[in-house]
Design an enzyme around this catalytic site. Sequence first.
Site, PDB file in Angstrom:
ATOM      1  N   GLU A 169       2.360  18.690 -23.337  1.00 58.02           N
ATOM      2  CA  GLU A 169       2.616  17.887 -22.138  1.00 58.02           C
ATOM      3  C   GLU A 169       3.680  16.818 -22.339  1.00 58.02           C
ATOM      4  OE1 GLU A 169      -0.805  16.480 -19.926  1.00 58.02           O
ATOM      5  OE2 GLU A 169      -2.023  18.091 -20.753  1.00 58.02           O
ATOM      6  N   ASP A 191      -3.409  19.327 -22.806  1.00 54.12           N
ATOM      7  CA  ASP A 191      -4.576  18.558 -23.262  1.00 54.12           C
ATOM      8  C   ASP A 191      -5.881  19.343 -23.137  1.00 54.12           C
ATOM      9  OD1 ASP A 191      -2.997  16.445 -23.932  1.00 54.12           O
ATOM     10  OD2 ASP A 191      -3.450  15.232 -22.174  1.00 54.12           O
ATOM     11  N   ASP A 243      -8.765  19.234 -21.750  1.00 61.24           N
ATOM     12  CA  ASP A 243      -9.717  18.867 -20.704  1.00 61.24           C
ATOM     13  C   ASP A 243      -9.412  19.692 -19.459  1.00 61.24           C
ATOM     14  OD1 ASP A 243      -7.407  17.708 -19.692  1.00 61.24           O
ATOM     15  OD2 ASP A 243      -8.017  15.661 -20.141  1.00 61.24           O
ATOM     16  N   GLU A 261      -7.975  18.952 -16.639  1.00 52.78           N
ATOM     17  CA  GLU A 261      -6.609  18.779 -16.132  1.00 52.78           C
ATOM     18  C   GLU A 261      -5.636  19.558 -17.010  1.00 52.78           C
ATOM     19  OE1 GLU A 261      -4.658  17.339 -12.883  1.00 52.78           O
ATOM     20  OE2 GLU A 261      -6.736  16.864 -13.386  1.00 52.78           O
ATOM     21  N   TYR A 267      -8.548  12.920 -29.550  1.00 54.30           N
ATOM     22  CA  TYR A 267      -8.313  12.897 -28.106  1.00 54.30           C
ATOM     23  C   TYR A 267      -9.111  11.779 -27.446  1.00 54.30           C
ATOM     24  CZ  TYR A 267      -7.282  14.708 -23.468  1.00 54.30           C
ATOM     25  OH  TYR A 267      -6.831  14.851 -22.175  1.00 54.30           O
ATOM     26  N   ARG A 281      -9.875  11.103 -24.239  1.00 52.16           N
ATOM     27  CA  ARG A 281     -10.655  11.283 -23.002  1.00 52.16           C
ATOM     28  C   ARG A 281     -11.875  12.114 -23.346  1.00 52.16           C
ATOM     29  NH1 ARG A 281      -5.219  11.968 -21.173  1.00 52.16           N
ATOM     30  NH2 ARG A 281      -4.557  10.142 -19.967  1.00 52.16           N
ATOM     31  N   HIS A 315     -15.511  17.322 -26.519  1.00 56.98           N
ATOM     32  CA  HIS A 315     -14.676  16.905 -27.643  1.00 56.98           C
ATOM     33  C   HIS A 315     -15.453  15.951 -28.533  1.00 56.98           C
ATOM     34  CE1 HIS A 315     -11.705  18.459 -24.928  1.00 56.98           C
ATOM     35  NE2 HIS A 315     -11.940  17.493 -24.070  1.00 56.98           N
TER      36      HIS A 315
END
Length: 714
Positions: free
Chosen positions: A5, A78, A80, A82, A295, A297, A341
Amino acid sequence: MVLVESPTKAKTIERYLGKGYVVKASMGHLRDLPKSQFAIDVDNDFAPKYINIRGKGDLIRELKKEAKKADKVYLASDPDREGEAIAWHLAYLFDIDSKSDCRIVFNEITKPAIQAAVKEPHAINLDMVDAQQARRMLDRIVGYKLSPLLWRKVRKGLSAGRVQSVTVKLICDREKEIMDFVSVEYWTVGTKLKKGTSSQFEGELTLIDGKKLKIDNGDEANAVKEAMANCKWLVDDIKQRQRVRKAAAPFTTSSMQQDAARKLGFTSKRTMMVAQQLYEGIDLGRKGPVGLITYMRTDSTRISEQAVQEAKDYILSEYGGEYYPAKANVYQAGKKAQDAHEAIRPTSAALTPSSIEKYLSKEQFKLYQLIWQRFIASQMVPAVFDMLAVQIKNNASVYKDREFVLKANGSKMKFPGFMKVYTMADSKEKDVVLPEMSVGDEIRLMKVEPVQHFTEPPPRYNDASLVKTLEEAGIGRPSTYAPIIETILARGYVQRVSKNFQPTELGIIVVDMLQEYFKDIVDVKFTAGLEGELDSIAEGTVDKLTLLRKFYGAFSETLEKADAAIGHVELPVEVSDVPCELCGRMMVVKQGRFGKFLACPGFPECRNTKPILKETGAICPKCGGNIVGRKTRRGKTFFGCSRYPECDFATWDTPQKETCPKCGSLQLKHYYRNGRGVLYCYNDKCETRIDNPINKELLKQKKKSEKAKEEKDG
């Protein structure tokens, strides 16, 4: 070819993969729902209409050109929902079968993690994509259907959001509690006590005639004080015990934002921005770019076996075996946690904050140190305190008087345990040493100190408490806490005042309307229930279309009824005493992203605006004008001369009406981060400034300002 990203992440990963790979950045989403239209075909199974995001055409062409040269394209957005959706959109753009082994994920940007991910590619998780799409479409339905209603009924340009609206309601409800709160007077009675020749120690009156202390006014307090003064006091009871305080779990997104707010004064947005930088990689000189944390989040407190072993090795080598538990500490995640995670931790325990401080900015160092300390502490033994509770009574049987009971508490850290590394934000442990006492010992009462108090309303939400409330209520997820807060601030529904959130008049009006006609939209349980269903979609147990149909049917029906029932809502207009210098009309107070400002009521013919200047009563030391409070573009308050731009006097410190008693110059008050305020004279030649610690602080501010100016000028 590996597609990530961000370019920072690409740079770090490319170094780990070597010559056979090229790593490129998509810069986030390349496809999305268009902003200019609803873009959801409700009658055709809620089919979304995606388009390439405007302005990203050149990037898409460049990436496609690179992809054609590659034998294989891996999608490494990433880990997740999203990120999974971004990978799905990239697969569409690059004509990659989403069911093929095209997706790689990693929880940390380290060489072993990246190389392991490339060896184990898998298909895109379409259940997670569906969950992201469902969230996106729910938000689009509420935002694009409800916002036009607010335009027609309240004011053009307003918007409503599914999760943001319930957050604003939480803040409005808290404000109402504060406004409705009735303060009640009460008194406590402290004492200064002494045993023999020992130092004085403190005690507090807790019982009168066997009943819990309850004093409502000063007369009662003084009567108690007089009655206590003539008593003989004896030690009645002594209790000794040990208190054990266990270490907290490693950080989740929520707990990291809360601790960074309490300890560092960071907003949620600032915390996540700095954490992103630490995750993507920092250039550590000869080591090159290194991802410093996992990570950021996550709602999990789980950590890998390798990380546990690294922490163990570090603790044993630095502090010794007594600081490491017989069995590694394991922390349970909350019931609502997805546990996708690991917890947020340093990628290597050996990368101590002090060893890499020179490579980090101040903000990066502070947050990394917090994360590193919390992780290491989480694997250490508890802290142990020796606690002593002494009960002291007057001899009522002898004096045939009222019976008073005093309590004196002592504490001393016996073993620091995890607190050798990390102190909790709410930690109040201090060593309080009491003299040696035995039951029956006589104690002298040296002083009685009645203190008046008033019950206080619940505090306004700040970043830490709002994130904690959202998490506990099940509203939003780790990736959404910071965006929720920034959105409600940007829309002018709430404002940040002294780090606390207050609803604006506009926010209260909109929430009241939604509460009356769209109860579900601002209902905490309903919003949390939707989050649960989105989780179920991600787990593959609920169908996306089932959720969308159920929600849209009820929502569209309510929308139609509300449109017919709601009349036009007139927002009250606050007229100022400041005339518009362009057209002569009296300017009105408006609410913007960064608070209130003055605007000409003749808009759009006259577009004049100006800041609201707050008079301080202080006189400018440069020209004799008035010093007024102003706001920066980001809403931060500073003080400057009312004759600006003719006079350039400006300061962050608060001007005082009273001048310096020594030289008569302007006095300012500087506030440190811990809230402590210090008065000082503006005149650096004044005798009060000789060897004053403020000189060092002002020099630091000056250098910081000069550096910022140099960076801005390029």
